[in-house]
Design a protein around this motif. Sequence first.
Motif, PDB file in Angstrom:
ATOM      1  N   SER A  96       0.833  -1.204   0.000  1.00 41.94           N
ATOM      2  CA  SER A  96       0.000   0.000   0.000  1.00 41.94           C
ATOM      3  C   SER A  96       0.872   1.261   0.000  1.00 41.94           C
ATOM      4  N   ILE A  97       2.073   1.146   0.510  1.00 43.29           N
ATOM      5  CA  ILE A  97       2.993   2.293   0.438  1.00 43.29           C
ATOM      6  C   ILE A  97       3.393   2.550  -1.021  1.00 43.29           C
ATOM      7  N   VAL A  98       3.654   1.469  -1.750  1.00 42.00           N
ATOM      8  CA  VAL A  98       4.010   1.631  -3.165  1.00 42.00           C
ATOM      9  C   VAL A  98       2.825   2.186  -3.963  1.00 42.00           C
ATOM     10  N   VAL A  99       1.617   1.703  -3.663  1.00 45.43           N
ATOM     11  CA  VAL A  99       0.440   2.241  -4.348  1.00 45.43           C
ATOM     12  C   VAL A  99       0.337   3.748  -4.098  1.00 45.43           C
ATOM     13  N   THR A 100       0.561   4.142  -2.864  1.00 44.58           N
ATOM     14  CA  THR A 100       0.469   5.555  -2.518  1.00 44.58           C
ATOM     15  C   THR A 100       1.541   6.367  -3.255  1.00 44.58           C
ATOM     16  N   HIS A 101       2.722   5.796  -3.348  1.00 42.50           N
ATOM     17  CA  HIS A 101       3.795   6.458  -4.085  1.00 42.50           C
ATOM     18  C   HIS A 101       3.416   6.624  -5.563  1.00 42.50           C
ATOM     19  N   LEU A 102       2.824   5.581  -6.132  1.00 46.70           N
ATOM     20  CA  LEU A 102       2.412   5.650  -7.538  1.00 46.70           C
ATOM     21  C   LEU A 102       1.298   6.679  -7.725  1.00 46.70           C
ATOM     22  N   ALA A 103       0.432   6.790  -6.726  1.00 42.57           N
ATOM     23  CA  ALA A 103      -0.646   7.785  -6.812  1.00 42.57           C
ATOM     24  C   ALA A 103      -0.051   9.189  -6.810  1.00 42.57           C
ATOM     25  N   LYS A 104       1.013   9.358  -6.029  1.00 44.74           N
ATOM     26  CA  LYS A 104       1.686  10.653  -6.017  1.00 44.74           C
ATOM     27  C   LYS A 104       2.212  10.970  -7.417  1.00 44.74           C
ATOM     28  N   LYS A 105       2.801   9.954  -8.053  1.00 47.33           N
ATOM     29  CA  LYS A 105       3.311  10.149  -9.420  1.00 47.33           C
ATOM     30  C   LYS A 105       2.184  10.424 -10.408  1.00 47.33           C
ATOM     31  N   ALA A 106       1.058   9.723 -10.226  1.00 42.94           N
ATOM     32  CA  ALA A 106      -0.027   9.820 -11.207  1.00 42.94           C
ATOM     33  C   ALA A 106      -0.616  11.219 -11.255  1.00 42.94           C
ATOM     34  N   PHE A 107      -0.624  11.911 -10.130  1.00 44.76           N
ATOM     35  CA  PHE A 107      -1.337  13.194 -10.080  1.00 44.76           C
ATOM     36  C   PHE A 107      -0.420  14.390  -9.875  1.00 44.76           C
ATOM     37  N   HIS A 108       0.867  14.155  -9.822  1.00 41.28           N
ATOM     38  CA  HIS A 108       1.821  15.239  -9.670  1.00 41.28           C
ATOM     39  C   HIS A 108       1.598  16.302 -10.755  1.00 41.28           C
ATOM     40  N   PRO A 109       1.678  17.577 -10.482  1.00 38.68           N
ATOM     41  CA  PRO A 109       2.030  18.183  -9.198  1.00 38.68           C
ATOM     42  C   PRO A 109       0.838  18.427  -8.272  1.00 38.68           C
ATOM     43  N   ALA A 110      -0.325  17.904  -8.617  1.00 34.56           N
ATOM     44  CA  ALA A 110      -1.445  18.023  -7.685  1.00 34.56           C
ATOM     45  C   ALA A 110      -1.253  16.974  -6.593  1.00 34.56           C
ATOM     46  N   LYS A 111      -1.934  17.162  -5.457  1.00 38.43           N
ATOM     47  CA  LYS A 111      -1.778  16.131  -4.438  1.00 38.43           C
ATOM     48  C   LYS A 111      -2.729  14.980  -4.704  1.00 38.43           C
ATOM     49  N   ILE A 112      -2.510  13.883  -4.028  1.00 36.30           N
ATOM     50  CA  ILE A 112      -3.310  12.674  -4.267  1.00 36.30           C
ATOM     51  C   ILE A 112      -4.780  12.978  -3.998  1.00 36.30           C
ATOM     52  N   PRO A 113      -5.639  12.754  -4.979  1.00 34.44           N
ATOM     53  CA  PRO A 113      -7.037  13.152  -4.819  1.00 34.44           C
ATOM     54  C   PRO A 113      -7.910  12.128  -4.094  1.00 34.44           C
ATOM     55  N   PHE A 114      -7.299  11.190  -3.368  1.00 41.28           N
ATOM     56  CA  PHE A 114      -8.079  10.192  -2.634  1.00 41.28           C
ATOM     57  C   PHE A 114      -7.700  10.220  -1.158  1.00 41.28           C
ATOM     58  N   PRO A 115      -8.641   9.957  -0.263  1.00 42.44           N
ATOM     59  CA  PRO A 115      -8.242   9.763   1.132  1.00 42.44           C
ATOM     60  C   PRO A 115      -7.585   8.388   1.315  1.00 42.44           C
TER      61      PRO A 115
END
Lengths: 301, 419
Positions: free
Chosen positions: A40-59
Motif C-alpha cells: 500500500s505504500i508503493v500504491v500511494t507512491h504511484l498515486a503521487k506520481k499519477a497526479f503530480h504536481p497536484a496532491k493525491i485526490p483520494f483519502p
Amino acid sequence: MSNYNLTHLDELENESIFILREVFAQFEHPCILFSGGKDSIVVTHLAKKAFHPAKIPFPLVHIDTGHNFPETIVFRDQIVSDLDVSLIVGMVQESINSGRSKEERGKNASRNALQTNTLLDTIELHHFDACVGGARRDEEKARAKERFFSHRDQFGQWDPKNQRPELWNIFNGKHHDGEHFRVFPLSNWTEIDVWQYILGEKIQIPSLYFAHERKVIRRNDTWLPLSEYIQLDEKEVPLQKKVRFRTLGDITITGGYESDADTLEKIVNEVATARQTERGNRADDKRSETSMEDRKKEGYF
Amino acid sequence: MNAYLNMELLRFTTAGSVDDGKSTLIGRLLFDTKSIFEDQLNQVKKSSDRKGLANPDLSLFTDGLKDERDQGITIDVAYRYFSTPKRKFIIADTPGHIQYTRNMITGASTANCALILIDARHGVVEQTCRHAIIASLLQIPHLIVCVNKMDLVNYQEDTFQKTKKDFERFSSKLDVTDIRFIPISALIGDNVTKRSEKMAWYEGSTLLYCLENLHIRSDHNHIDCRFPVQTVIRPKTKAYHDFRGYAGRIAGGVFKPGDEITILPSGFTSKIKTIDTLDGPLNEAFAPMSVTIQLTDDVDVSRGDMLVRSNNQADLNQDIEIMMCWLHNQEPNPKAKYIIRHTTSEAKAIIKNVRYKLDVNTLHRNIENLNIGMNDLARIQLRTTKPLLTDSYRKNRTTGSIILIDENTYETVAAGMII
Ligand SMILES: Nc1nc2c(ncn2[C@@H]2O[C@H](COP(=O)(O)OP(=O)(O)O)[C@@H](O)[C@H]2O)c(=O)[nH]1
C-alpha cells in the motif's frame, strides 16, 4: 532508453499510473486502502506520481484492528502529513463494541477476519465506490484471477465465476448505487518487483521490514512478536532475536524470521533468493488451503 | 542486480485443448526457472500424494480457485509470473475448453506472444486452428507452436515435421508473420528450458531461450502519435498556480516538447510546452508511457480528447466496422443501445449491421445464420452517438479496440477490433 524501450519496472509503473488515473476519472468517491504495509505504500507512491504536481485526490483508509505494530501507526501518520491527504480510520474495536463483530477466542485468536465487517461498514458510511488496494496476483492463488477492476455487489461480495472480462487496457468501472469496485494497480507486480522498485525509488518503509532486535516467541514455525495482545502458554518463553518481517499485518499473526538484512540492498538480495512465499509466515493463510479465497468472497481485501 | 534492472517485460498467453499439457508446461517453466517456493512445492507434493502420484504433478502449480480444483479444469484467465535474468514474464493462462473463446481473447488482448500447444499424438486439430485464428485476429506479434508429449511418440522427427507442415498449410491464410515450432515434452522437460538429448535432430532453440530472445521492441507503434487524455491535472496551489496538464498514457508514437499537435475532435492546434513527471520533465515520451503534457496555449481539452501530430491524425468516425467477439451468455438485442468504450472516451452505440459470422475453426464467413451468441465472432457495423477517434486495430491495438457495455447491467458484453 535507446530504441524506445522500457525496462519491466518502467512498464509496470506506467501501467499502474494509468490504472490510478482511470480510478480518478471513472469514480466519484475513490479511496486508497492503506495498511501501512509495503504494497500500500508503493500504491500511494504511484498515486503521487499519477497526479503530480497536484496532491493525491483520494483519502487513505486504514482498517485498524487495534492490534497494530506501534511502528505502523507512527509511519502511517507521517505519510498522511507528508502527502497532505486525509486519513479515515475504521476501528474494528467499534464493530466489536456495537455487536457487529465477535472477537475470536483461543490461543490463536486474531482480529484479521474481523476486518471485513469494519471495512464494508466504512465503505458504506463514506459511500466509497472504488477502493484501491495493493494486492498482487502473485501473492496467493485466489488472487491470480483477480481483475484490475474487481466488481463487488451490494453486499461487498466477490463472485469469482462471474467477473467482467478485462481486455486490452479498457477498464469498465460502471456500477449501480451501493456497489463498489476494488482496484489493484499492482496486479502484475511480484514481490521482488516491489522491493526493487522501493530500492530504485528510495521509498520510505516502516523499520519493521529491516532486521532488528525484538522479543519473540516460537509458534507455528515462525517467530511471533511479543505484544500485549498475545496469550502465552507455559512452555512459550520469549527470546531476543534479530528478525525482520516480510509482510505486515496484525501484530498477533505476523510472523518474523531471523535475518541480517538491515538495508534495502540486503533485503532485495534476500527476497531474490527466498525459498518460501512471503505469506508463508502469515497465520491467516495457514488455516486452510482455500482460506484466502473464502475470505475474499465475503469482502476481505 | 543491475542485470535485474535492465530486464524487459514479455506478456504471453497459452492456448491448447484440454489435456494437451498446458498446465504442466506452465508448471514446468515455473519449476525449472526456480519460481516455485518451497511451501508451494510442499502443498503440491501433498496434493499429489493424496492422488497417489509418484512425482509432484506440475500442473497443480497453476491451480486457481476452489471450484476449479473440484472440477479439475481451469475456467477463467489466471495470471502467472516468473522471471529469468533477462526478462520478466507474465503468463495469461487461458483454458482450452470449447466454450471459452472469450477467455482466450481476453488473455490474448495484451500478449506479445502466444504459445499454442499441440498433442504430438493428435497433431493439428480443430481447436488448434481456432487458437491460431484468434491469435491472428488479435494481432499477437509472435506465435510459438509447441508440439508437446514428444515422449509419447518416441521423440520422432516425422511426427513433428508432419504437424509443422499441417499447421503451416493452414496458417498461410493467417495474418501472422513470426511463427516458430518447438518439439517438447512438458512432463519430462525436453526443450522447455533445457535442450533435449533425445531429439538431436532438432536444431532450434529451447522454448525458454525463444521467450527470452523474441524481438519485442517493435511491438508498440512508435510512428503514429496518439495521446488519449485521461484526466486534467490542475493543482491550484501557489507553487503551481497556472499548471494545467493533460494526463494520459501514450498509445502510439513519440512526443517531444515543441511538437505541433492537433487536439481532436475540436481540431485546435497548439504546441507541447512540457512533458512532466514527478521525476522531472522529459525530452521525449513514447508508448506506453504515462505522462502529463502541458500545451503552450490555453485551449479546452478534456477526458476523451486525443492529442495527435497535425500531419498524422486518427479517423473521426461514427460508423465503425469491427470484428466483434460476443462475451456474454445473453444474446445481443438488435434494438439495444450499448455503452461503447474506446480509449478514454465513451459514447452509445447500436449494432447497425451484422455482415457475417466468422467460423473460428475454418475462417468461413457465414451469411445465412447471423444470430450471435456467446463466444461468436462476427463482422459488425456499429453506429455511435458521437464520433470516435479511431485507428485500425492492425495499426494500433490501443486506439483500434473497443468494448461494449450493457446499459442496464453494466456488464462487459463484447470486445471489438476496428477494421
Ligand atoms: N507423457 C506426457 N504427458 C504429458 C505431457 N504434458 C502433459 N502431460 C500429461 O497430460 C495430462 C494433461 O496435462 P495438463 O497439463 O493437465 O493439461 P491441460 O488441460 O492442457 O492443462 C496430464 O496427465 C499430464 O501429466 C508430456 O509432455 N508428456
